[in-house]
Each structure stands twice: as C-alpha cells, then as structure tokens.
Design a protein around this motif. Structure first.
Motif, PDB file in Angstrom:
ATOM      1  N   ALA A  41      96.480  37.238  66.517  1.00 61.20           N
ATOM      2  CA  ALA A  41      96.255  38.288  65.525  1.00 61.20           C
ATOM      3  C   ALA A  41      97.492  38.556  64.677  1.00 61.20           C
ATOM      4  N   SER A  42      98.655  38.169  65.169  1.00 56.78           N
ATOM      5  CA  SER A  42      99.897  38.415  64.423  1.00 56.78           C
ATOM      6  C   SER A  42      99.947  37.636  63.112  1.00 56.78           C
ATOM      7  N   GLY A  43      99.160  36.589  63.017  1.00 61.88           N
ATOM      8  CA  GLY A  43      99.175  35.773  61.806  1.00 61.88           C
ATOM      9  C   GLY A  43     100.326  34.790  61.741  1.00 61.88           C
ATOM     10  N   ASP A  44     101.176  34.780  62.756  1.00 64.17           N
ATOM     11  CA  ASP A  44     102.307  33.846  62.795  1.00 64.17           C
ATOM     12  C   ASP A  44     101.747  32.428  62.941  1.00 64.17           C
ATOM     13  N   PRO A  45     102.065  31.527  62.009  1.00 57.93           N
ATOM     14  CA  PRO A  45     101.519  30.164  62.063  1.00 57.93           C
ATOM     15  C   PRO A  45     102.031  29.330  63.227  1.00 57.93           C
ATOM     16  N   ALA A  46     102.988  29.847  63.982  1.00 58.75           N
ATOM     17  CA  ALA A  46     103.495  29.112  65.148  1.00 58.75           C
ATOM     18  C   ALA A  46     102.495  29.117  66.298  1.00 58.75           C
ATOM     19  N   TYR A  47     101.526  30.039  66.267  1.00 59.73           N
ATOM     20  CA  TYR A  47     100.581  30.184  67.380  1.00 59.73           C
ATOM     21  C   TYR A  47      99.176  29.829  66.934  1.00 59.73           C
ATOM     22  N   PHE A  48      98.517  29.023  67.754  1.00 56.93           N
ATOM     23  CA  PHE A  48      97.147  28.629  67.427  1.00 56.93           C
ATOM     24  C   PHE A  48      96.398  28.315  68.709  1.00 56.93           C
ATOM     25  N   THR A  49      95.136  28.014  68.555  1.00 56.64           N
ATOM     26  CA  THR A  49      94.303  27.629  69.688  1.00 56.64           C
ATOM     27  C   THR A  49      93.254  26.650  69.176  1.00 56.64           C
ATOM     28  N   THR A  50      92.495  26.104  70.093  1.00 60.10           N
ATOM     29  CA  THR A  50      91.367  25.246  69.760  1.00 60.10           C
ATOM     30  C   THR A  50      90.184  25.711  70.599  1.00 60.10           C
ATOM     31  N   PRO A  51      88.975  25.308  70.254  1.00 61.22           N
ATOM     32  CA  PRO A  51      87.817  25.722  71.052  1.00 61.22           C
ATOM     33  C   PRO A  51      87.949  25.353  72.539  1.00 61.22           C
ATOM     34  N   HIS A  52      88.662  24.285  72.829  1.00 62.29           N
ATOM     35  CA  HIS A  52      88.854  23.876  74.226  1.00 62.29           C
ATOM     36  C   HIS A  52      89.510  24.992  75.050  1.00 62.29           C
ATOM     37  N   GLY A  67      93.567  31.627  79.499  1.00 57.19           N
ATOM     38  CA  GLY A  67      94.854  32.280  79.344  1.00 57.19           C
ATOM     39  C   GLY A  67      95.969  31.304  79.010  1.00 57.19           C
ATOM     40  N   SER A  68      95.908  30.768  77.827  1.00 55.56           N
ATOM     41  CA  SER A  68      96.974  29.887  77.347  1.00 55.56           C
ATOM     42  C   SER A  68      96.998  29.935  75.829  1.00 55.56           C
ATOM     43  N   ILE A  69      98.195  29.738  75.295  1.00 55.09           N
ATOM     44  CA  ILE A  69      98.389  29.737  73.845  1.00 55.09           C
ATOM     45  C   ILE A  69      99.001  28.399  73.453  1.00 55.09           C
ATOM     46  N   LEU A  70      98.647  27.916  72.285  1.00 52.37           N
ATOM     47  CA  LEU A  70      99.243  26.701  71.760  1.00 52.37           C
ATOM     48  C   LEU A  70     100.347  27.113  70.799  1.00 52.37           C
ATOM     49  N   VAL A  71     101.477  26.437  70.905  1.00 56.61           N
ATOM     50  CA  VAL A  71     102.661  26.782  70.123  1.00 56.61           C
ATOM     51  C   VAL A  71     103.096  25.566  69.318  1.00 56.61           C
ATOM     52  N   ASP A  72     103.290  25.769  68.030  1.00 58.39           N
ATOM     53  CA  ASP A  72     103.805  24.726  67.147  1.00 58.39           C
ATOM     54  C   ASP A  72     105.330  24.788  67.215  1.00 58.39           C
ATOM     55  N   LEU A  73     105.942  23.798  67.865  1.00 60.93           N
ATOM     56  CA  LEU A  73     107.391  23.812  68.046  1.00 60.93           C
ATOM     57  C   LEU A  73     108.145  23.712  66.725  1.00 60.93           C
ATOM     58  N   ASP A  74     107.502  23.190  65.697  1.00 61.96           N
ATOM     59  CA  ASP A  74     108.143  23.105  64.385  1.00 61.96           C
ATOM     60  C   ASP A  74     108.237  24.465  63.690  1.00 61.96           C
ATOM     61  N   ARG A  75     107.480  25.441  64.181  1.00 56.98           N
ATOM     62  CA  ARG A  75     107.410  26.740  63.498  1.00 56.98           C
ATOM     63  C   ARG A  75     107.857  27.927  64.348  1.00 56.98           C
TER      64      ARG A  75
END
Length: 112
Positions: free
Chosen positions: A60-71, A76-84
């Motif tokens: 909800a923060s809108g920070d592009p470093a955090y995302f998820t996928t339907p999987h 209880g896990s978050i996906l993190v873009d290490l480039d961001r």
C-alpha cells in the motif's frame, strides 16, 4: 543498490543463520527454516517472510521496491526488488524475516 551479497552479509550477522538453497535458489535459513530466498533471474526479486499485515502495508505504500505475484497471494512473504530497495529498509526487513522463523530461544539470545 543492494545485492544478494548484501542480504547474506546482513543475515550472517544474526544468530544461527546459514546459507543454503530453497526451491533450488540461494537462500538464508535459521535452524533449517527459510526466511530469505533469491528468486531465479527470470522471476526476479528477493522473497522475505513477513506478516500479512506488513505485506499489505508495504504494498500500500506505493514504493516500487515491493511487489507480489498471484503465487504469493495469502502468504506471509513480500517480494523485494533489490535494484530499488533502500539498504536500511532491506536490513530491517531481513531481520524481521529472521525473527519470524527463528526459535524464540534464539531471538531471546539475540535480544540479550
């Protein structure tokens, strides 16, 4: 920009952390329980364990470093873009992921 080596360095500073593999990718575990995993290059991102509430707040923060996928929906896990991701925030998230999987006695020892 942080890398997997930075994740390992952060995690290695926590008690009983070992480098391993999880789903055939590099990971960090505490007493055999995974808390951080580098996804394949094709998938991208770092998987970190977190609460569903924390995941929701990060997304909800809108920070592009955090995302998820339907999987990962409902997990209880978050996906993190290490480039961001901010290096300081990454360190906090790695420690929080470790706390979620470490036995209480190990966490108490860390908190001393």
């Amino acid at each position: 920009m942080p890398s997997w080596d930075d994740v390992v360095r952060i995690g290695s500073g926590l008690p009983e952390v070992e480098e391993s593999t999880w789903y055939r990718t590099p990971s960090l575990k505490v007493r055999g329980k995974g808390f951080a995993r580098l996804r394949t290059e094709a998938e991208g991102g770092l998987v970190l364990m977190c609460s569903l509430e924390e995941k929701e707040a990060l997304l909800a923060s809108g920070d592009p470093a955090y995302f998820t996928t339907p999987h990962y929906d409902g997990h209880g896990s978050i996906l993190v873009d290490l480039d961001r991701v901010d290096a300081g925030q990454l360190a906090e998230l790695v420690e929080e992921a470790w706390r979620r999987k470490a036995p209480p006695s190990v966490v108490r020892r860390r908190d001393g």
